[in-house]
Design an enzyme around this catalytic site. Structure first.
Site, PDB file in Angstrom:
ATOM      1  N   CYS A   1      -0.195  12.274  17.218  1.00 41.67           N
ATOM      2  CA  CYS A   1       1.155  12.587  17.697  1.00 41.67           C
ATOM      3  C   CYS A   1       1.686  13.707  16.801  1.00 41.67           C
ATOM      4  O   CYS A   1       2.023  13.482  15.637  1.00 41.67           O
ATOM      5  CB  CYS A   1       1.994  11.318  17.577  1.00 41.67           C
ATOM      6  SG  CYS A   1       3.679  11.510  18.140  1.00 41.67           S
TER       7      CYS A   1
ATOM      8  N   CYS B   1      -3.367  23.678   3.998  1.00 43.08           N
ATOM      9  CA  CYS B   1      -2.123  24.062   3.323  1.00 43.08           C
ATOM     10  C   CYS B   1      -1.257  22.876   2.908  1.00 43.08           C
ATOM     11  O   CYS B   1      -0.199  23.058   2.307  1.00 43.08           O
ATOM     12  CB  CYS B   1      -1.316  25.021   4.189  1.00 43.08           C
ATOM     13  SG  CYS B   1      -0.527  24.260   5.610  1.00 43.08           S
TER      14      CYS B   1
ATOM     15  N   CYS C   1      -2.269  19.021   7.420  1.00 38.59           N
ATOM     16  CA  CYS C   1      -3.209  20.139   7.465  1.00 38.59           C
ATOM     17  C   CYS C   1      -3.901  20.215   6.114  1.00 38.59           C
ATOM     18  O   CYS C   1      -3.249  20.347   5.085  1.00 38.59           O
ATOM     19  CB  CYS C   1      -2.476  21.449   7.750  1.00 38.59           C
ATOM     20  SG  CYS C   1      -3.541  22.897   7.579  1.00 38.59           S
TER      21      CYS C   1
ATOM     22  N   CYS D   1      -2.226  25.546  12.934  1.00 35.84           N
ATOM     23  CA  CYS D   1      -1.164  25.134  12.026  1.00 35.84           C
ATOM     24  C   CYS D   1      -0.113  26.241  11.953  1.00 35.84           C
ATOM     25  O   CYS D   1      -0.447  27.400  11.691  1.00 35.84           O
ATOM     26  CB  CYS D   1      -1.757  24.878  10.644  1.00 35.84           C
ATOM     27  SG  CYS D   1      -0.504  24.516   9.391  1.00 35.84           S
TER      28      CYS D   1
ATOM     29  N   CYS E   1      -0.180  27.789   8.263  1.00 38.98           N
ATOM     30  CA  CYS E   1      -1.287  28.566   7.673  1.00 38.98           C
ATOM     31  C   CYS E   1      -2.256  29.149   8.687  1.00 38.98           C
ATOM     32  O   CYS E   1      -3.140  29.917   8.323  1.00 38.98           O
ATOM     33  CB  CYS E   1      -2.050  27.713   6.659  1.00 38.98           C
ATOM     34  SG  CYS E   1      -3.158  26.499   7.410  1.00 38.98           S
TER      35      CYS E   1
HETATM   36 FE    FE Z   1      -1.893  24.501   7.499  1.00 39.36          FE
END
Ligand code: FE
Length: 133
Positions: A120, A99, A96, A47, A50
């Site tokens: 995607c 976060c 995610c 990510c 984060c």
């Molecule tokens: Fe994240």
């Protein structure tokens, strides 16, 4: 899992304007513009907000859509799936879990032999860590 909670001001400081627009404002990068669309290196994608591990290169495939596409996340617990009925479409948003940032959408037109999922994901929402083999 530890969760990361920041104010939008903090996110704005920590992310580039382009990342902020996608991760925090649920934007979408233009197709075929992202840096990982044609990345075929082995490693994993984290990510961009984060650092949590999200997708392995093993699950990446060429969907032809212009966005990095994956059949599955490395760990289902690392993502959250939410119904998204914005823009007149019924889609599933991928977030995610650590976060709360927007990553992209999940569609069901992926490779059938691998379960049919197509995650995607915006390149801009990811960082890539190459495996040292
Ligand atoms: Fe994240």
């Amino acid at each position: 899992m530890d969760t990361i909670i920041k104010s939008e001001d903090e996110w704005r400081k920590d992310l580039t304007p382009e990342q902020y627009a996608i991760l925090r404002e649920k934007g979408t990068e233009l197709p075929f513009t992202g840096k990982y669309v044609d990345n075929h290196d082995e490693g994993f994608y984290t990510c961009a907000a984060c650092g949590q591990q999200l997708f392995s290169s093993e699950a990446k495939f060429d969907s032809g859509t212009g966005w990095p596409s994956f059949t599955d996340p490395m760990n289902l617990e690392h993502v959250e799936l939410l119904a998204d009925n914005s823009h007149g479409m019924r889609r599933t948003e991928v977030i995610c879990k650590r976060c709360g940032s927007h990553l992209g959408h999940l569609f069901n037109d992926g490779p059938i032999d691998k379960g049919g999922n197509r995650y995607c994901i915006n390149s801009c929402a990811l960082n890539f860590e190459k495996s040292d083999t």
